[in-house]
Design a protein around this motif. Structure first.
Motif, PDB file in Angstrom:
ATOM      1  N   THR A 167     -35.596  20.820   9.420  1.00 47.70           N
ATOM      2  CA  THR A 167     -34.304  21.801   8.879  1.00 47.70           C
ATOM      3  C   THR A 167     -32.980  23.032   9.848  1.00 47.70           C
ATOM      4  N   SER A 168     -32.336  23.792   9.445  1.00 51.58           N
ATOM      5  CA  SER A 168     -31.809  24.599  10.298  1.00 51.58           C
ATOM      6  C   SER A 168     -31.952  25.503   9.417  1.00 51.58           C
ATOM      7  N   GLU A 169     -31.780  27.201  10.413  1.00 46.95           N
ATOM      8  CA  GLU A 169     -31.954  28.641   9.871  1.00 46.95           C
ATOM      9  C   GLU A 169     -30.949  28.361   8.776  1.00 46.95           C
ATOM     10  N   TRP A 170     -29.680  28.164   8.820  1.00 46.91           N
ATOM     11  CA  TRP A 170     -28.992  28.677   7.779  1.00 46.91           C
ATOM     12  C   TRP A 170     -29.120  27.581   6.749  1.00 46.91           C
ATOM     13  N   ASP A 171     -30.228  26.489   6.703  1.00 44.74           N
ATOM     14  CA  ASP A 171     -30.475  26.136   4.939  1.00 44.74           C
ATOM     15  C   ASP A 171     -31.035  27.203   4.376  1.00 44.74           C
ATOM     16  N   THR A 172     -32.086  27.639   5.411  1.00 43.28           N
ATOM     17  CA  THR A 172     -32.754  28.380   4.685  1.00 43.28           C
ATOM     18  C   THR A 172     -33.164  29.890   4.333  1.00 43.28           C
ATOM     19  N   GLY A 173     -32.166  30.926   4.854  1.00 41.99           N
ATOM     20  CA  GLY A 173     -32.188  32.180   4.759  1.00 41.99           C
ATOM     21  C   GLY A 173     -31.579  32.917   3.729  1.00 41.99           C
ATOM     22  N   ALA A 174     -31.198  32.889   3.606  1.00 38.14           N
ATOM     23  CA  ALA A 174     -30.732  32.781   1.583  1.00 38.14           C
ATOM     24  C   ALA A 174     -32.189  33.037   0.578  1.00 38.14           C
ATOM     25  N   ALA A 175     -32.259  31.226   0.733  1.00 33.85           N
ATOM     26  CA  ALA A 175     -33.358  31.434  -0.181  1.00 33.85           C
ATOM     27  C   ALA A 175     -34.142  31.793   0.040  1.00 33.85           C
ATOM     28  N   GLN A 176     -34.434  32.550   1.619  1.00 31.02           N
ATOM     29  CA  GLN A 176     -35.882  32.997   2.314  1.00 31.02           C
ATOM     30  C   GLN A 176     -35.658  34.092   1.280  1.00 31.02           C
TER      31      GLN A 176
ATOM     32  N   PRO B  67     -22.532  27.299   4.325  1.00 32.76           N
ATOM     33  CA  PRO B  67     -20.731  26.890   3.138  1.00 32.76           C
ATOM     34  C   PRO B  67     -21.098  26.029   2.133  1.00 32.76           C
ATOM     35  N   LEU B  68     -22.164  24.695   1.988  1.00 32.66           N
ATOM     36  CA  LEU B  68     -21.853  24.105   1.580  1.00 32.66           C
ATOM     37  C   LEU B  68     -23.220  23.437   1.829  1.00 32.66           C
ATOM     38  N   ASP B  69     -24.338  23.601   1.300  1.00 31.40           N
ATOM     39  CA  ASP B  69     -25.765  23.062   1.359  1.00 31.40           C
ATOM     40  C   ASP B  69     -26.488  21.614   0.350  1.00 31.40           C
ATOM     41  N   GLY B  70     -26.921  20.405   1.242  1.00 32.06           N
ATOM     42  CA  GLY B  70     -26.930  19.977   0.420  1.00 32.06           C
ATOM     43  C   GLY B  70     -25.379  18.600   0.196  1.00 32.06           C
ATOM     44  N   THR B  71     -24.651  18.740   1.273  1.00 33.52           N
ATOM     45  CA  THR B  71     -23.602  17.533   1.276  1.00 33.52           C
ATOM     46  C   THR B  71     -23.925  16.394   1.044  1.00 33.52           C
TER      47      THR B  71
ATOM     48  N   GLY C  36     -29.781  37.973   0.189  1.00 35.01           N
ATOM     49  CA  GLY C  36     -29.219  36.266   0.135  1.00 35.01           C
ATOM     50  C   GLY C  36     -28.755  35.930  -0.933  1.00 35.01           C
ATOM     51  N   ALA C  37     -27.409  34.922  -0.931  1.00 44.01           N
ATOM     52  CA  ALA C  37     -27.187  34.322  -2.478  1.00 44.01           C
ATOM     53  C   ALA C  37     -26.933  33.200  -2.032  1.00 44.01           C
ATOM     54  N   VAL C  38     -26.877  32.536  -3.254  1.00 47.94           N
ATOM     55  CA  VAL C  38     -27.235  31.033  -3.323  1.00 47.94           C
ATOM     56  C   VAL C  38     -26.628  30.665  -4.691  1.00 47.94           C
ATOM     57  N   TYR C  39     -25.182  30.574  -4.326  1.00 47.62           N
ATOM     58  CA  TYR C  39     -24.442  29.341  -6.000  1.00 47.62           C
ATOM     59  C   TYR C  39     -24.387  28.768  -6.052  1.00 47.62           C
TER      60      TYR C  39
ATOM     61  N   GLU D  65     -26.463  18.578  -6.853  1.00 44.65           N
ATOM     62  CA  GLU D  65     -27.313  19.804  -6.739  1.00 44.65           C
ATOM     63  C   GLU D  65     -26.796  20.424  -4.952  1.00 44.65           C
ATOM     64  N   PHE D  66     -25.994  21.053  -5.274  1.00 45.15           N
ATOM     65  CA  PHE D  66     -25.726  21.922  -3.856  1.00 45.15           C
ATOM     66  C   PHE D  66     -24.886  23.048  -4.242  1.00 45.15           C
ATOM     67  N   THR D  67     -24.833  23.695  -3.174  1.00 49.10           N
ATOM     68  CA  THR D  67     -25.319  25.766  -2.962  1.00 49.10           C
ATOM     69  C   THR D  67     -24.416  26.181  -2.328  1.00 49.10           C
ATOM     70  N   VAL D  68     -24.086  26.926  -2.238  1.00 51.02           N
ATOM     71  CA  VAL D  68     -23.382  27.760  -1.069  1.00 51.02           C
ATOM     72  C   VAL D  68     -25.012  28.877  -0.798  1.00 51.02           C
ATOM     73  N   ASN D  69     -24.379  29.478   0.148  1.00 46.24           N
ATOM     74  CA  ASN D  69     -25.814  29.943   0.417  1.00 46.24           C
ATOM     75  C   ASN D  69     -25.522  31.230   1.366  1.00 46.24           C
TER      76      ASN D  69
END
Length: 280
Positions: free
Chosen positions: A222-231, A96-100, A125-128, A109-113
């Motif tokens: 890292t954890s999987e939710w950190d990377t899935g959308a951006a991958q 929900p908030l990558d880069g707390t 994937g959506a990175v906002y 420099e934080f995103t929603v993934n």
């Protein structure tokens, strides 16, 4: 009962994810613009803010409305056992908030993934980026392969770049170094003229996807939710995300959700494996 998922085209699904990301981003900014973030500390000593929780609830509810027959795994969810999720061949993977920490430091420099994982691979994937109102989308559904960015100037198609000289641009985390990363950078400096960009959150992947860098070595946890959308965005743009044995990074294959070390590669024809395989 007909599947809600199968009734949506990839375009409709991407539009739905985009809308949900923007709604979560709006809630995040409402907290971001306050003096008190309501910061807590989770069991792993990582920070948690009211923005993380607000975005989590918006995304989980939004995905349930959009596609009720696809489960969701979010960083802020209650723990879901591997016994349960190992039966999933398709699910949403959410940060929900990558880069707390970037959020707390107010650097933007934080995103929603939000990722859609199918058979262990991100297919959408959506990175906002809430602060700049920039949205990255990657679609890898059958023959439908597209990556684009939407900002105030409209839609821009994304494509990774090729290695064309002895110079290389490397993106790296602002906060996570390691001995392996030091060895990697030393090796790169022996072989290239290296330009390094330090960026927070999944924006490092997005730099690769939009042709702004050649390599992102991630040689720290890292954890999987950190990377899935951006991958999904990188892959749709023509790049690749590989683990430290140079196999494509996969998801939901084991009890824990930690990623191995990995590399994000722009030019898949360049012999990166030969150069980097002995680092870790």
């Amino acid at each position: 009962m007909p599947s809600q998922y199968s009734n949506l085209s990839s375009t409709q699904l991407a539009e739905g994810l985009s809308k949900i990301c923007r709604q979560a981003g709006k809630a995040i900014l409402e907290v971001y613009n306050r003096s008190d973030f309501g910061v807590q500390t989770k069991s792993d000593n990582s920070p948690l803010t009211e923005a993380d929780l607000a975005a989590h609830h918006i995304i989980v509810d939004g995905l349930a409305d959009l596609v009720s027959d696809v489960p969701t795994l979010s960083e802020e969810s209650d723990k879901i056992s591997f016994k349960t999720r190992s039966r999933w061949n398709r699910y949403f993977l959410v940060d929900p908030l990558d880069g707390t920490k970037e959020f707390i430091n107010r650097n933007g420099e934080f995103t929603v993934n939000i990722a859609l994982i199918e058979n262990h691979v991100p297919i959408m994937g959506a990175v906002y980026v809430p602060v700049t109102d920039v949205l990255y989308i990657g679609i890898n559904v059958g023959e439908d392969r597209q990556a684009y960015k939407i900002d105030k100037g409209g839609k821009t198609w994304l494509a990774t770049r090729s290695m064309t000289s002895s110079a290389v641009t490397v993106v790296a985390s602002r906060r996570h170094g390691s001995e392996e990363m030091e060895r990697c950078m030393a090796l790169l400096n022996e072989n290239f003229d290296v330009d390094t960009k330090n960026v927070g959150s999944s924006l490092k992947f997005c730099q690769i996807a939009e042709g702004g860098a050649d390599l992102y070595p991630r040689l720290a946890p890292t954890s999987e939710w950190d990377t899935g959308a951006a991958q999904a965005v990188v892959t749709a743009a023509g790049g690749l995300v590989v683990d430290d044995s140079f196999a494509e990074l996969q998801y939901n294959t084991k009890e824990n959700i930690l990623n191995p070390f990995f590399f994000v590669i722009a030019d898949t024809d360049y012999p990166w494996q030969k150069l980097l395989s002995n680092i870790s």
